[in-house]
Motif scaffolding. Structure first.
Motif, PDB file in Angstrom:
ATOM      1  N   PRO A 136       0.834  -1.215   0.000  1.00  0.00           N
ATOM      2  CA  PRO A 136       0.000   0.000   0.000  1.00  0.00           C
ATOM      3  C   PRO A 136       0.863   1.258   0.000  1.00  0.00           C
ATOM      4  O   PRO A 136       1.906   1.310   0.654  1.00  0.00           O
ATOM      5  CB  PRO A 136      -0.801  -0.120   1.300  1.00  0.00           C
ATOM      6  CG  PRO A 136      -0.699  -1.553   1.708  1.00  0.00           C
ATOM      7  CD  PRO A 136       0.601  -2.044   1.196  1.00  0.00           C
ATOM      8  N   ARG A 137       0.401   2.290  -0.716  1.00  0.00           N
ATOM      9  CA  ARG A 137       1.177   3.523  -0.842  1.00  0.00           C
ATOM     10  C   ARG A 137       0.717   4.628   0.101  1.00  0.00           C
ATOM     11  O   ARG A 137       1.481   5.549   0.388  1.00  0.00           O
ATOM     12  CB  ARG A 137       1.131   4.026  -2.284  1.00  0.00           C
ATOM     13  CG  ARG A 137      -0.262   4.318  -2.807  1.00  0.00           C
ATOM     14  CD  ARG A 137      -0.254   4.750  -4.273  1.00  0.00           C
ATOM     15  NE  ARG A 137      -1.593   4.968  -4.793  1.00  0.00           N
ATOM     16  CZ  ARG A 137      -2.286   6.086  -4.621  1.00  0.00           C
ATOM     17  NH1 ARG A 137      -1.756   7.099  -3.947  1.00  0.00           N
ATOM     18  NH2 ARG A 137      -3.500   6.207  -5.128  1.00  0.00           N
ATOM     19  N   ILE A 138      -0.542   4.566   0.563  1.00  0.00           N
ATOM     20  CA  ILE A 138      -1.040   5.575   1.500  1.00  0.00           C
ATOM     21  C   ILE A 138      -1.899   4.881   2.555  1.00  0.00           C
ATOM     22  O   ILE A 138      -2.444   3.801   2.303  1.00  0.00           O
ATOM     23  CB  ILE A 138      -1.875   6.678   0.798  1.00  0.00           C
ATOM     24  CG1 ILE A 138      -3.072   6.068   0.069  1.00  0.00           C
ATOM     25  CG2 ILE A 138      -1.019   7.507  -0.134  1.00  0.00           C
ATOM     26  CD1 ILE A 138      -4.024   7.101  -0.522  1.00  0.00           C
ATOM     27  N   PRO A 139      -2.040   5.463   3.750  1.00  0.00           N
ATOM     28  CA  PRO A 139      -2.901   4.854   4.766  1.00  0.00           C
ATOM     29  C   PRO A 139      -4.376   5.078   4.453  1.00  0.00           C
ATOM     30  O   PRO A 139      -4.740   5.981   3.704  1.00  0.00           O
ATOM     31  CB  PRO A 139      -2.490   5.577   6.053  1.00  0.00           C
ATOM     32  CG  PRO A 139      -1.976   6.901   5.593  1.00  0.00           C
ATOM     33  CD  PRO A 139      -1.346   6.665   4.251  1.00  0.00           C
ATOM     34  N   GLY A 140      -5.227   4.231   5.029  1.00  0.00           N
ATOM     35  CA  GLY A 140      -6.665   4.346   4.840  1.00  0.00           C
ATOM     36  C   GLY A 140      -7.271   3.036   4.374  1.00  0.00           C
ATOM     37  O   GLY A 140      -6.597   2.007   4.269  1.00  0.00           O
ATOM     38  N   VAL A 141      -8.575   3.084   4.073  1.00  0.00           N
ATOM     39  CA  VAL A 141      -9.312   1.880   3.684  1.00  0.00           C
ATOM     40  C   VAL A 141      -9.247   1.687   2.170  1.00  0.00           C
ATOM     41  O   VAL A 141      -9.620   2.577   1.404  1.00  0.00           O
ATOM     42  CB  VAL A 141     -10.777   1.962   4.144  1.00  0.00           C
ATOM     43  CG1 VAL A 141     -11.542   0.719   3.696  1.00  0.00           C
ATOM     44  CG2 VAL A 141     -10.858   2.107   5.658  1.00  0.00           C
ATOM     45  N   TYR A 142      -8.775   0.519   1.754  1.00  0.00           N
ATOM     46  CA  TYR A 142      -8.707   0.141   0.346  1.00  0.00           C
ATOM     47  C   TYR A 142      -9.798  -0.884   0.040  1.00  0.00           C
ATOM     48  O   TYR A 142     -10.079  -1.774   0.854  1.00  0.00           O
ATOM     49  CB  TYR A 142      -7.368  -0.520   0.017  1.00  0.00           C
ATOM     50  CG  TYR A 142      -6.184   0.398  -0.140  1.00  0.00           C
ATOM     51  CD1 TYR A 142      -5.654   0.672  -1.401  1.00  0.00           C
ATOM     52  CD2 TYR A 142      -5.572   0.972   0.965  1.00  0.00           C
ATOM     53  CE1 TYR A 142      -4.542   1.493  -1.549  1.00  0.00           C
ATOM     54  CE2 TYR A 142      -4.465   1.796   0.828  1.00  0.00           C
ATOM     55  CZ  TYR A 142      -3.955   2.053  -0.437  1.00  0.00           C
ATOM     56  OH  TYR A 142      -2.859   2.875  -0.582  1.00  0.00           O
ATOM     57  N   GLY A 143     -10.378  -0.777  -1.143  1.00  0.00           N
ATOM     58  CA  GLY A 143     -11.186  -1.859  -1.674  1.00  0.00           C
ATOM     59  C   GLY A 143     -10.298  -2.736  -2.533  1.00  0.00           C
ATOM     60  O   GLY A 143      -9.555  -2.230  -3.387  1.00  0.00           O
ATOM     61  N   VAL A 144     -10.335  -4.041  -2.300  1.00  0.00           N
ATOM     62  CA  VAL A 144      -9.501  -4.983  -3.055  1.00  0.00           C
ATOM     63  C   VAL A 144     -10.430  -6.002  -3.706  1.00  0.00           C
ATOM     64  O   VAL A 144     -10.952  -6.901  -3.044  1.00  0.00           O
ATOM     65  CB  VAL A 144      -8.478  -5.684  -2.139  1.00  0.00           C
ATOM     66  CG1 VAL A 144      -7.624  -6.658  -2.946  1.00  0.00           C
ATOM     67  CG2 VAL A 144      -7.601  -4.661  -1.428  1.00  0.00           C
ATOM     68  N   ASP A 145     -10.650  -5.848  -5.010  1.00  0.00           N
ATOM     69  CA  ASP A 145     -11.521  -6.762  -5.754  1.00  0.00           C
ATOM     70  C   ASP A 145     -10.648  -7.759  -6.503  1.00  0.00           C
ATOM     71  O   ASP A 145      -9.890  -7.369  -7.404  1.00  0.00           O
ATOM     72  CB  ASP A 145     -12.389  -5.999  -6.755  1.00  0.00           C
ATOM     73  CG  ASP A 145     -13.254  -4.931  -6.090  1.00  0.00           C
ATOM     74  OD1 ASP A 145     -13.303  -4.900  -4.848  1.00  0.00           O
ATOM     75  OD2 ASP A 145     -13.856  -4.129  -6.826  1.00  0.00           O
ATOM     76  N   ILE A 146     -10.737  -9.027  -6.139  1.00  0.00           N
ATOM     77  CA  ILE A 146      -9.947 -10.071  -6.800  1.00  0.00           C
ATOM     78  C   ILE A 146     -10.833 -10.743  -7.845  1.00  0.00           C
ATOM     79  O   ILE A 146     -11.831 -11.389  -7.507  1.00  0.00           O
ATOM     80  CB  ILE A 146      -9.413 -11.080  -5.775  1.00  0.00           C
ATOM     81  CG1 ILE A 146      -8.488 -10.363  -4.782  1.00  0.00           C
ATOM     82  CG2 ILE A 146      -8.678 -12.215  -6.480  1.00  0.00           C
ATOM     83  CD1 ILE A 146      -7.904 -11.256  -3.719  1.00  0.00           C
ATOM     84  N   VAL A 147     -10.472 -10.562  -9.107  1.00  0.00           N
ATOM     85  CA  VAL A 147     -11.277 -11.026 -10.240  1.00  0.00           C
ATOM     86  C   VAL A 147     -10.535 -12.168 -10.928  1.00  0.00           C
ATOM     87  O   VAL A 147      -9.370 -12.013 -11.317  1.00  0.00           O
ATOM     88  CB  VAL A 147     -11.521  -9.882 -11.247  1.00  0.00           C
ATOM     89  CG1 VAL A 147     -12.446 -10.338 -12.364  1.00  0.00           C
ATOM     90  CG2 VAL A 147     -12.087  -8.655 -10.532  1.00  0.00           C
ATOM     91  N   VAL A 148     -11.201 -13.315 -11.062  1.00  0.00           N
ATOM     92  CA  VAL A 148     -10.551 -14.471 -11.691  1.00  0.00           C
ATOM     93  C   VAL A 148     -11.439 -15.044 -12.788  1.00  0.00           C
ATOM     94  O   VAL A 148     -12.668 -14.955 -12.733  1.00  0.00           O
ATOM     95  CB  VAL A 148     -10.232 -15.576 -10.654  1.00  0.00           C
ATOM     96  CG1 VAL A 148      -9.385 -15.039  -9.516  1.00  0.00           C
ATOM     97  CG2 VAL A 148     -11.500 -16.214 -10.117  1.00  0.00           C
ATOM     98  N   THR A 149     -10.781 -15.632 -13.778  1.00  0.00           N
ATOM     99  CA  THR A 149     -11.464 -16.394 -14.825  1.00  0.00           C
ATOM    100  C   THR A 149     -10.831 -17.775 -14.853  1.00  0.00           C
ATOM    101  O   THR A 149      -9.610 -17.909 -15.052  1.00  0.00           O
ATOM    102  CB  THR A 149     -11.316 -15.728 -16.202  1.00  0.00           C
ATOM    103  OG1 THR A 149     -11.861 -14.412 -16.143  1.00  0.00           O
ATOM    104  CG2 THR A 149     -12.049 -16.529 -17.265  1.00  0.00           C
ATOM    105  N   GLY A 150     -11.652 -18.795 -14.610  1.00  0.00           N
ATOM    106  CA  GLY A 150     -11.153 -20.160 -14.579  1.00  0.00           C
ATOM    107  C   GLY A 150     -11.830 -21.023 -15.618  1.00  0.00           C
ATOM    108  O   GLY A 150     -12.672 -20.561 -16.392  1.00  0.00           O
ATOM    109  N   ALA A 151     -11.452 -22.293 -15.618  1.00  0.00           N
ATOM    110  CA  ALA A 151     -12.034 -23.252 -16.559  1.00  0.00           C
ATOM    111  C   ALA A 151     -12.591 -24.431 -15.782  1.00  0.00           C
ATOM    112  O   ALA A 151     -11.903 -25.006 -14.928  1.00  0.00           O
ATOM    113  CB  ALA A 151     -10.985 -23.720 -17.555  1.00  0.00           C
TER     114      ALA A 151
END
Length: 630
Positions: free
Chosen positions: A554-569
């Protein structure tokens, strides 16, 4: 006969003295109410901190236990002991909670305190005590304002009907305006819950000042419950909240908030409402109650999963009953949607009024519970689709529904409340949306996190088309929108962060895997969308594999949203899309702050020493020069 009566009378007197003690002959005691300033008072506000005092007409030869009751009620409100050789005793400080109401909910503007000896004999009673009702402070929720409480305010409002004075945070009656998101500036930064809690504290202090009350009742809606919990835990120095009465407050968060967050709207509030933030961060840190009892009313009109737009059932469209009960509290259900909870007369009469009219002896000191274990099940979202549709135009989205999915539920967020949708199934047929068959719902309240919701039971696998169209009410500039889809059944994405509360500069590892019936599937593509507290967005690529991971700092303090997007088979080669919505609360690095402070201190010290040396040199040179002149 006369002698017999005399003997009988003497025996009765002796028995009375033996049973109750000679001290009980004193019945002209003075009973006083002492306020926080140590002064005798004849007027209080319900909830004020007071002490009770009894003073007898003579000193005692035996210790006496004194019990105080409120009027003719059997509820004991305090007690003290008069020691031998004294005529007075005083209780410890007590809270006069519930003194304005009797057990039937009838206002008692005047009260009398009775003092009993050993709980048997009435020693005396106080002069009539005027008891004013506690004021009520109302706190709005996400993308809202004090207007949400208009039905509660004013001479014809709900509160006035039972003789209570109401204050809605932000209404201008006293200082304080929160920022939980502005409809006219959706991309503008909101306050954090911590910042809004400080403002709530300022407002409550103002209410106490203008009313003279020491306690208030908090009646709050939605995110206002989380903000008020923060106030009680971190901001409130001395207890001034009688009870926290919540309407639809998601103690376990709501992933419906991913819809506005995907557009970069209402940050960071839209991330703080996420289930991952509430369960993984907030509920583990905000646990102090300082004796305040918590109540929460959950709307449960939606019972079928395919009719639920973006959260578990039962729910009120955006907050599930599971989320209401994510922490230990007293909860109730009602068949009303989220956006109507603050306007409903039924909610007020059946839930709010009985709590506001609690009588003496019914308040308990709520202990601080241990952090609750995370039990809420995470929904399996495909991804959040975002876009813009121009006035008079349309935009088509393609959504893949993989095999084994038993429910596919859609939610659409449109801040203009103007677009329409058309849905084409995998068979190529357009599906008319119906309230009963598809749970179609249209929420006109602009403060809601969804606008349209609909779903399908046992949908046919394959490519589905959702067309977003404008209407005659769409603004000339068009409309931004976001669409979420979650599945029940089929493949499961599991994603984690190595820590949800890292320090600034600490490396965070993000991991993900997709499984079907316990078997890991190949992830073909993966990335993380990182939404920073300042609104910046960063895309972090994650290498393919079965158990994938990547590092991020992280580059700055505070609350981050972290969306992990995957495409599988899948085993049959079918494409599978899933997204997990995490939240990470980055803390400032105290060591760096300390180093900076120490560096400033060292520089200041060096400058001071150099200044002293320079002064000494100048003084020495001048002294030598004077000697030469002399």
């Amino acid at each position: 006969m006369r002698r017999f009566l005399l003997i009988l009378t003497t025996l009765l007197i002796l028995l009375s003295q033996y049973a109750f003690g000679a001290n009980l002959q004193i019945t002209n005691a003075t009973v006083s109410i002492i306020n926080r300033s140590g002064q005798t008072t004849s007027r209080i506000t319900d909830g004020d901190t007071i002490r009770l005092q009894v003073k007898l007409s003579q000193t005692l030869t035996e210790q006496e236990q004194i019990t105080f009751t409120l009027g003719n009620q059997s509820v004991v409100i305090g007690g003290c002991i008069i020691p031998v050789g004294s005529d007075t005793c005083q209780t410890e400080s007590i809270l006069s909670l519930g003194w304005h109401w009797d057990a039937g909910g009838v206002a008692q503007n005047s009260r009398v305190v009775n003092a009993y000896s050993n709980g048997n004999s009435l020693l005396g009673q106080s002069e009539p005590l005027e008891v004013l009702p506690r004021p009520v402070v109302m706190v709005h929720g996400f993308i809202s304002s004090w207007d949400a409480w208009k039905t509660y305010l004013g001479p014809n409002g709900f509160l006035a009907s039972i003789g209570l004075q109401g204050f809605a945070l932000g209404d201008g009656q006293v200082e304080g305006v929160m920022n939980t998101g502005s409809l006219t500036n959706p991309t503008g930064r909101t306050n954090t819950m911590a910042q809004n809690a400080e403002i709530e504290g300022l407002y409550i202090a103002g209410v106490k000042k203008v009313t003279g009350a020491e306690m208030v009742d908090l009646v709050v809606h939605s995110m206002g419950g989380m903000i008020s919990r923060y106030y009680i835990d971190r901001v409130m120095k001395e207890r001034d909240v009688a009870q926290l009465i919540m309407l639809g407050s998601p103690m376990g968060g709501s992933d419906c908030s991913v819809l506005p967050a995907a557009l970069g709207f209402y940050l960071p509030a839209s991330i703080e409402i996420r289930q991952s933030y509430m369960l993984g961060v907030f509920n583990n840190q905000i646990v102090k109650r300082q004796g305040v009892e918590f109540y929460d009313l959950g709307g449960t009109p939606i019972l079928d999963e395919f009719k639920s737009p973006c959260t578990n059932v039962p729910n009120d469209t955006v907050v599930s009953f599971d989320s209401i009960n994510a922490i230990k509290l007293q909860s109730e259900k009602i068949d009303i949607i989220h956006s109507e909870l603050t306007f409903s007369p039924v909610v007020f009469e059946e839930f709010v009024v009985p709590l506001l009219q609690k009588s003496a002896g019914t308040f308990t000191i709520s202990a601080d519970p241990e952090p609750a274990a995370v039990t809420s099940k995470s929904l399996q979202f495909t991804r959040v689709y975002t876009g813009h549709v121009n006035a008079g135009g349309s935009t088509e989205l393609t959504i893949n529904i993989d095999p084994n999915v038993t429910v596919a539920s859609f939610a659409l967020f449109d801040p203009t409340r103007s677009v329409k949708v058309s849905v084409t199934g995998a068979s190529g047929n357009t599906i008319p949306l119906d309230a009963e068959k598809n749970g179609f719902i249209q929420v006109e309240d602009p403060e809601s996190m969804i606008y349209l919701g609909y779903g399908f039971a046992n949908p046919k696998p394959g490519l589905w088309k959702v067309t977003v169209l404008t209407s005659e009410t769409t603004p000339a500039a068009g409309a931004d929108f976001s669409v979420s889809v979650y599945f029940i059944g089929g493949a499961m994405l599991s994603a984690q962060s190595s820590t949800l509360i890292p320090r600034l500069g600490e490396q965070v590892q993000l991991t993900a895997e997709v499984s079907l019936d316990g078997q890991l599937l190949e992830i073909k593509q993966a990335h993380a969308i990182l939404r920073a507290p300042d609104g910046g967005v960063e895309i972090l690529d994650i290498p393919a594999g079965t158990q994938v991971s990547a590092q991020w700092t992280p580059r700055i303090p505070g609350v981050y949203g972290v969306d992990i997007v995957v495409t599988g088979a899948g085993p049959d080669g079918a494409s599978i899309e899933r997204t997990a919505f995490l939240s990470v609360d980055v803390q400032p690095n105290p060591s760096k702050l300390q180093i900076t402070g120490n560096l400033i201190l060292v520089i200041a010290l060096v400058i001071f020493v150099l200044g002293l040396l320079l002064f000494a040199v100048i003084w020495f040179v001048r002294r030598v020069a004077r000697r030469k002149v002399g």
